[in-house]
Design an enzyme around this catalytic site. Structure first.
Site, PDB file in Angstrom:
ATOM      1  N   GLN A 121       0.827  -1.200   0.000  1.00  0.00           N
ATOM      2  CA  GLN A 121       0.000   0.000   0.000  1.00  0.00           C
ATOM      3  C   GLN A 121       0.866   1.257   0.000  1.00  0.00           C
ATOM      4  O   GLN A 121       0.349   2.366  -0.116  1.00  0.00           O
ATOM      5  CB  GLN A 121      -0.902  -0.003   1.238  1.00  0.00           C
ATOM      6  CG  GLN A 121      -1.850  -1.184   1.297  1.00  0.00           C
ATOM      7  CD  GLN A 121      -2.519  -1.310   2.655  1.00  0.00           C
ATOM      8  OE1 GLN A 121      -3.626  -0.811   2.868  1.00  0.00           O
ATOM      9  NE2 GLN A 121      -1.858  -1.974   3.585  1.00  0.00           N
ATOM     10  N   VAL A 126       3.774   3.980  -1.322  1.00  0.00           N
ATOM     11  CA  VAL A 126       4.058   4.575  -2.629  1.00  0.00           C
ATOM     12  C   VAL A 126       5.528   4.953  -2.765  1.00  0.00           C
ATOM     13  O   VAL A 126       5.913   5.615  -3.720  1.00  0.00           O
ATOM     14  CB  VAL A 126       3.171   5.820  -2.873  1.00  0.00           C
ATOM     15  CG1 VAL A 126       1.702   5.440  -2.881  1.00  0.00           C
ATOM     16  CG2 VAL A 126       3.440   6.926  -1.844  1.00  0.00           C
ATOM     17  N   ASP A 127       6.362   4.507  -1.817  1.00  0.00           N
ATOM     18  CA  ASP A 127       7.755   4.962  -1.761  1.00  0.00           C
ATOM     19  C   ASP A 127       8.722   4.176  -2.642  1.00  0.00           C
ATOM     20  O   ASP A 127       9.877   4.565  -2.811  1.00  0.00           O
ATOM     21  CB  ASP A 127       8.261   4.950  -0.316  1.00  0.00           C
ATOM     22  CG  ASP A 127       7.982   3.640   0.402  1.00  0.00           C
ATOM     23  OD1 ASP A 127       8.191   2.561  -0.191  1.00  0.00           O
ATOM     24  OD2 ASP A 127       7.552   3.680   1.579  1.00  0.00           O
ATOM     25  N   HIS A 172      -1.139   1.455  -4.690  1.00  0.00           N
ATOM     26  CA  HIS A 172      -1.507   2.870  -4.744  1.00  0.00           C
ATOM     27  C   HIS A 172      -0.562   3.701  -5.612  1.00  0.00           C
ATOM     28  O   HIS A 172      -0.569   4.928  -5.533  1.00  0.00           O
ATOM     29  CB  HIS A 172      -1.553   3.449  -3.328  1.00  0.00           C
ATOM     30  CG  HIS A 172      -2.614   2.820  -2.481  1.00  0.00           C
ATOM     31  ND1 HIS A 172      -2.466   2.605  -1.124  1.00  0.00           N
ATOM     32  CD2 HIS A 172      -3.843   2.340  -2.801  1.00  0.00           C
ATOM     33  CE1 HIS A 172      -3.563   2.021  -0.655  1.00  0.00           C
ATOM     34  NE2 HIS A 172      -4.407   1.858  -1.648  1.00  0.00           N
ATOM     35  N   CYS A 188       0.457  13.165 -16.162  1.00  0.00           N
ATOM     36  CA  CYS A 188      -0.369  14.246 -16.704  1.00  0.00           C
ATOM     37  C   CYS A 188      -1.794  13.742 -16.849  1.00  0.00           C
ATOM     38  O   CYS A 188      -2.033  12.717 -17.492  1.00  0.00           O
ATOM     39  CB  CYS A 188       0.162  14.710 -18.063  1.00  0.00           C
ATOM     40  SG  CYS A 188      -0.947  15.898 -18.874  1.00  0.00           S
ATOM     41  N   CYS A 248       1.435  18.855 -23.196  1.00  0.00           N
ATOM     42  CA  CYS A 248       0.083  19.252 -23.607  1.00  0.00           C
ATOM     43  C   CYS A 248      -0.500  20.384 -22.773  1.00  0.00           C
ATOM     44  O   CYS A 248      -1.607  20.853 -23.063  1.00  0.00           O
ATOM     45  CB  CYS A 248      -0.852  18.043 -23.558  1.00  0.00           C
ATOM     46  SG  CYS A 248      -1.339  17.562 -21.873  1.00  0.00           S
ATOM     47  N   SER A 250       0.735  -2.899   8.662  1.00  0.00           N
ATOM     48  CA  SER A 250      -0.449  -2.182   8.168  1.00  0.00           C
ATOM     49  C   SER A 250      -1.599  -2.296   9.152  1.00  0.00           C
ATOM     50  O   SER A 250      -1.900  -3.391   9.648  1.00  0.00           O
ATOM     51  CB  SER A 250      -0.898  -2.727   6.811  1.00  0.00           C
ATOM     52  OG  SER A 250      -2.080  -2.077   6.376  1.00  0.00           O
ATOM     53  N   ASN A 295       2.258  -6.431  13.331  1.00  0.00           N
ATOM     54  CA  ASN A 295       1.906  -5.012  13.400  1.00  0.00           C
ATOM     55  C   ASN A 295       1.862  -4.589  14.862  1.00  0.00           C
ATOM     56  O   ASN A 295       1.330  -5.315  15.706  1.00  0.00           O
ATOM     57  CB  ASN A 295       0.549  -4.755  12.742  1.00  0.00           C
ATOM     58  CG  ASN A 295       0.291  -3.280  12.522  1.00  0.00           C
ATOM     59  OD1 ASN A 295       0.951  -2.644  11.701  1.00  0.00           O
ATOM     60  ND2 ASN A 295      -0.662  -2.710  13.236  1.00  0.00           N
ATOM     61  N   GLY A 308       0.196  -2.181  16.344  1.00  0.00           N
ATOM     62  CA  GLY A 308      -1.059  -1.709  16.905  1.00  0.00           C
ATOM     63  C   GLY A 308      -2.279  -2.461  16.413  1.00  0.00           C
ATOM     64  O   GLY A 308      -2.190  -3.506  15.766  1.00  0.00           O
TER      65      GLY A 308
END
Length: 280
Positions: A108, A110-111, A126, A134, A188, A226, A251, A253
């Site tokens: 999940q 995006v790094d 993600h 664009c 564009c 997660s 995890n 938590g």
């Protein structure tokens, strides 16, 4: 559901046995895998927001002021994100894949740190923050290129300092963003957006289908770092439970799927996966 902690002598053995019994793992990762790399997360140990929720797709595309604010903060937050290096969790999962234990990794985050660590069977659910899209012509370009243009157009902003925030953001409040110069697509003239799925935006269908196909072929699921509070990730655990697949989680938590787990370790992700990888 067994919930050992890091200090429980049975914890590492329970997880190792889970991996031994299930050769084709579907691994789902979240922000907890990247905190050791210096990337802040959004949620606390109870799964609640630690800060304001991220910008929505509708606000970014529909409001010029929101868009200027986003890119001004990103200008200052990007250096931390681009300089982040894979942590213990990323390296351990790459080792598992190399050992033939990971059928699919779905992140999940995006790094791009799983990719940098060497994981090749990885779906970026993600998207990736290191790419710019664009919305007009669908041209993709490196985020590093846009950083140079943002700095050229906004030298006074580039000289500011700000506290890094999740996903390449930075805390930069109480400022007048109206003068921030946001470039358009050089091809564009269209609107530029990070090639990531914002809140309020749908994950591309082909990406979801590929992940569900991999889940269907897997023996079991391992959730790493997660809270699963976002439905786009939680639904894969729901589907695994509905199919009767065993699910383990590491995890610190509370998670949205606690009642669905076969095994949960309330332990640091990096240390736990590193110790586990050393056993295979």
């Amino acid at each position: 559901m067994l919930v050992p902690t890091a200090s429980d002598p049975e914890a590492s053995e329970a997880l190792a046995e889970f991996v031994r019994r299930h050769a084709r793992l579907f691994v789902l990762t979240g922000a907890g895998c990247s905190t050791d790399s210096g990337i802040p997360d959004y949620r606390d140990i109870n799964g609640e927001w630690k800060r304001n929720p991220p910008v929505t797709y509708q606000a970014f595309t529909g409001d010029d002021a929101t868009r200027r604010r986003y890119w001004a903060r990103s200008l200052l937050g990007w250096p931390m994100m681009s300089g982040a290096r894979p942590g213990a969790a990323h390296r351990a999962l790459a080792q598992f894949e190399a050992a033939g234990r990971v059928a699919q990794l779905l992140t999940q985050n995006v790094d791009g740190l799983h990719d940098r660590a060497g994981s090749r069977r990885c779906i970026d659910l993600h998207g990736r923050i290191d790419t710019v899209r664009c919305l007009g012509c669908e041209r993709r370009s490196p985020r590093a290129e846009l950083q140079l243009e943002l700095r050229r157009r906004n030298p006074q902003w580039a000289a500011l300092e700000a506290q890094p925030a999740p996903d390449g953001d930075a805390d930069l409040d109480g400022m007048d963003f109206s003068g921030f110069d946001v470039p358009s697509c050089p091809a564009c003239g269209g609107m530029l957006k990070p090639d990531v799925v914002f809140f309020g935006e749908n994950v591309p269908r082909e990406r979801v289908d590929a992940a569900f196909a991999a889940l269907d072929a897997a023996d079991a699921v391992l959730v790493a770092g997660s809270s699963l509070m976002v439905y786009s990730g939680f639904r894969f655990v729901q589907a695994a439970a509905a199919a009767g697949k065993p699910i383990a989680a590491v995890n610190m938590g509370r998670t949205r799927a606690d009642e669905l787990f076969t095994l949960k370790l309330a332990a640091p992700v990096g240390d736990t996966l590193t110790a586990l990888a050393a056993r295979f």
